[in-house]
Design a protein around this motif. Structure first.
Motif, short mmCIF file in Angstrom:
data_model
loop_
_atom_site.label_atom_id
_atom_site.label_comp_id
_atom_site.label_asym_id
_atom_site.label_seq_id
_atom_site.Cartn_x
_atom_site.Cartn_y
_atom_site.Cartn_z
N THR A 590 0.83 -1.20 0.00
CA THR A 590 0.00 0.00 0.00
C THR A 590 0.87 1.25 0.00
O THR A 590 1.84 1.34 0.75
CB THR A 590 -0.92 0.03 1.24
N ILE A 592 0.65 5.35 0.64
CA ILE A 592 -0.16 6.42 1.23
C ILE A 592 0.51 7.75 0.89
O ILE A 592 1.67 7.97 1.25
CB ILE A 592 -0.30 6.27 2.75
N ASN A 650 -1.01 -3.86 3.26
CA ASN A 650 -2.43 -3.54 3.07
C ASN A 650 -3.24 -3.55 4.37
O ASN A 650 -4.08 -2.69 4.60
CB ASN A 650 -3.06 -4.53 2.09
N SER A 653 -2.99 -0.28 6.52
CA SER A 653 -3.11 1.04 5.89
C SER A 653 -4.24 1.90 6.47
O SER A 653 -4.05 3.09 6.72
CB SER A 653 -3.29 0.89 4.38
N LEU A 694 -4.87 6.63 -0.28
CA LEU A 694 -4.40 5.28 0.01
C LEU A 694 -4.55 4.44 -1.26
O LEU A 694 -5.66 4.22 -1.75
CB LEU A 694 -5.26 4.71 1.15
N ASN A 696 -3.99 0.79 -2.72
CA ASN A 696 -3.69 -0.63 -2.51
C ASN A 696 -3.19 -1.22 -3.83
O ASN A 696 -3.96 -1.38 -4.78
CB ASN A 696 -4.94 -1.38 -2.03
#
Length: 738
Positions: A590, A592, A650, A653, A694, A696
């Protein structure tokens, strides 16, 4: 019961003082405030009413008592007429005895119903009017005398009671021993325990300061500490593991106690089923050490028997720094005054770093005392302190408590991150080079010839069964042989006669930075000796100090070039490396992205200085949240300006994003107040907010260019949401829904 103000009391006294002498008796309930606290105000009020009733009966029974006066609280004054023709002192003493007997009967009845014990401070005197200008003055002087005398009488009683209580503690072994874990800040396990002695609960001696101060003042410190030591050993043997340490406090004067001798202590320790190596004598400074040479001589005898020594309260006390340098202890215990709030105090951080560095040079270990919260523990770990002690880790008890679960997790997370840093910053094994090695029986002439003829060989390792047992450096060998008779004495002898048996050996997986710290703390004579590198199977090579310095210089230059000058966080080069690594690994992860909303507007409103301050605060929040919420493999970096990036797994997150928003909002209030103060504003025209995106990523074939485009698109969508927020988006393989 009559309540009289002073002028009324003096008026009535004046009626009797002409024909009689006046006796005054003072009574005060012992520890009345404690009765109020333990049993409540109502019970305390009942006791005062009981006494008022008792004194009324007393006055009826003894007509010579003409006034009973309560000034305030539980202070009672009884005024008695005394016949001048009789022995007034004896008569007054007799009346006091009758009053005591009468009150005892009344109180005994009350105790049988409530269980509350009532005792009195008391004193008495004859009112002296001769030489006094007024009767009021005579009464005032007498009352002052009574109060002072009652206090002295109570001290005598109290001292007698304390003596009995102390004797009871010693004779019947009623000293309580609590054990507080000393925790390894690398493994989170109990390295050992400090034995803390105190008297029985709810007594004067329950406080260790009261107990030891009394013993010292009465000349009984030797007796007390001997009892405490023996009880600590008897109780400690019940749980102490073979390699754990038991820290036992010893006052400096007790070092010279005939009962505290190395052989005596060895015999007692062994009788408890323990070894000398288990025991650390912790020298406390209740009084100043005047002659360190004598103390050192005494402690050296214990060291030779295998006992270890600790200096307590370093950084406080009379002369702790001198004690460390003179006595060279195995452990330096840092006083809690340097630990408290260390995460917010740059001076304390610097002092702790100095102690850690100082201890390494002396081959001592540092123990930080008084750790009471997670922030202190984190900072202590970051500064390289090896051991910790304090309520946040575990409180004293018997049997000892386990290390607190929160503290344990924090320590292990710190270790995990440290291990990752080791891997990221390279290990010493990556620098190791093969050097000449010889057996211990190899002749000096052969070793010398090889070192002189083989280019680049500054030294050789002496091994036995593939493990190093010695080191020979060429320059030292040549100096030895150049001495008078050096050649004739050593040329044909085994190299074991000249090899250095004290050398630095490290494991191949240790970080280069850690090895560098060990290397520079060696004695000057050994500073440029080879560092020998081992693995589990033995010797693999050597590293020179020059190789380490070259590597660290290169590494630091690279990091400095790439790091953000504003936040100190990794910059775009490292961000690119991390992203490439994740994509090449082929496992979902992930991303961010964090971006301040309308940051240009913020700068326009409040200026670039406050803008930079905001960016630094956001950087700190990101690093703190990633540390506390993320894992050791997570990464955070500063892209530039007001843009940040984080890489995580993941399943973490959402938690990270929510924590970031929470911490950002917490920071806003004090920061906006700071802006109002600095700019002298009444209200803010613009309040900053942050947007989080975010991503993924499950399609690891996606290019970095494509990822950047997706991120930009999602950031634009996030900024349309008013206030701080985060949105989620999935980067799937082509043909699958996003």
């Amino acid at each position: 019961m009559e309540y009289l103000v002073q002028n009324e009391m003096v008026k009535h006294l004046s009626e009797h003082v002409k024909e009689n002498e006046i006796g005054i008796i003072y009574l005060d309930i012992i520890k009345f405030t404690e009765i109020e606290r333990k049993h409540g105000l109502k019970k305390a009020g009942d006791i005062l009413q009981l006494l008022e009733h008792a004194f009324s009966l007393l006055k009826q029974k003894h007509p010579e008592i003409f006034y009973i006066h309560r000034i305030v609280g539980d202070d009672f004054f009884i005024y008695v007429k005394l016949d001048k023709r009789l022995n007034m002192n004896e008569r007054l003493k007799d009346i006091v005895g009758k009053i005591n007997l009468f009150l005892h009967e009344q109180i005994a009845y009350y105790y049988s119903h409530t269980g509350i014990t009532i005792k009195f401070h008391q004193s008495y005197t004859i009112l002296l009017t001769e030489g006094m200008t007024t009767l009021e003055r005579a009464v005032y002087i007498s009352i002052k005398f009574l109060l002072r005398q009652a206090k002295l009488n109570s001290l005598e009683v109290e001292n007698g009671q304390l003596k009995e209580a102390f004797q009871d503690l010693i004779i019947h072994n009623r000293i309580q021993t609590h054990f507080q874990p000393i925790v390894s800040l690398t493994t989170s396990e109990a390295y050992g325990y400090e034995a803390l002695s105190r008297g029985q609960r709810d007594t004067h001696f329950a406080q260790p300061l009261n107990l030891f101060s009394y013993a010292e003042n009465e000349g009984l410190l030797y007796v007390l500490e001997k009892t405490c030591r023996e009880l600590a050993l008897h109780r400690g043997k019940l749980f102490l593991l073979p390699k754990q340490k038991l820290f036992i406090n010893v006052s400096a004067p007790v070092i010279f106690d005939p009962a505290f001798q190395p052989d005596t202590m060895r015999d007692f320790v062994q009788s408890c089923g323990l070894n000398n190596a288990n025991i650390v004598f912790e020298i406390t400074e209740r009084t100043a050490i005047h002659d360190f040479s004598v103390v050192k001589k005494a402690l050296d005898q214990f060291k030779r028997k295998g006992f270890e020594i600790a200096i307590d309260d370093a950084g406080a006390g009379y002369s702790s720094l001198q004690a460390i340098s003179e006595l060279r202890p195995h452990y330096i215990k840092i006083d809690r005054s340097l630990v408290q709030d260390i995460h917010n105090n740059i001076v304390k951080k610097n002092m702790m770093e100095t102690f850690v560095s100082f201890a390494k040079r002396m081959n001592s270990k540092v123990i930080a005392e008084g750790i009471e919260n997670s922030a202190e523990l984190k900072m202590i770990c970051d500064l390289g302190v090896e051991y910790g002690q304090g309520f946040f880790l575990a409180k004293p008890s018997f049997p000892p408590k386990k290390v607190d679960e929160k503290a344990e997790k924090l320590i292990l997370k710190k270790k995990e991150k440290g291990d990752v840093r080791k891997r990221n910053d390279w290990t010493i094994g990556s620098l190791a080079q093969t050097s000449q090695d010889f057996r211990p029986d190899e002749r000096v002439k052969h070793v010398s010839t090889i070192l002189d003829t083989v280019s680049g060989e500054a030294g050789a390792v002496i091994t036995e069964k593939n493990f190093p047992v010695g080191l020979v450096m060429r320059d030292k060998l040549n100096r030895q042989l150049a001495k008078p008779y050096g050649m004739s004495l050593f040329w044909d002898k085994p190299v074991s006669k000249l090899m250095d048996k004290e050398f630095l050996v490290v494991m191949t997986d240790e970080s280069i930075e850690e090895v560098a710290q060990k290397a520079v703390t060696r004695d000057t004579e050994q500073m440029y000796d080879y560092i020998i590198v081992n693995d589990m199977n033995g010797y693999i090579g050597t590293v020179s100090i020059q190789m380490i310095l070259d590597h660290l210089t290169s590494l630091n230059n690279e990091k400095l070039k790439d790091a953000s000058p504003l936040t100190g966080m990794p910059g775009n080069k490292e961000i690119k490396n991390q992203l490439n690594g994740k994509l090449q690994a082929g496992k979902p992860f992930t991303l961010i992205y964090a971006d301040l909303d309308e940051f240009k507007k913020f700068n326009d409103c409040y200026g670039f200085s406050l803008g930079d301050e905001l960016i630094k605060k956001v950087g700190c929040i990101i690093e703190e949240v990633m540390y506390s919420t993320g894992t050791s493999s997570d990464f955070s970096g500063h892209i530039g300006g007001d843009d940040f990036i984080m890489i995580t797994m993941n399943h973490r997150s959402d938690e990270i994003c929510l924590a970031l928003l929470e911490e950002f909002n917490k920071m806003l209030l004090p920061f906006t107040e700071e802006i109002l103060t600095k700019l002298d504003l009444e209200e803010l025209p613009f309040v900053p907010s942050i947007s989080l995106v975010l991503l993924n990523v499950s399609d690891c074939t996606v290019s970095m260019t494509k990822l950047s485009a997706i991120a930009a698109e999602q950031k634009a969508a996030a900024k349309k949401i008013k206030g701080s927020s985060f949105i989620k988006h999935s980067v799937e393989k082509e043909g699958q829904p996003a």
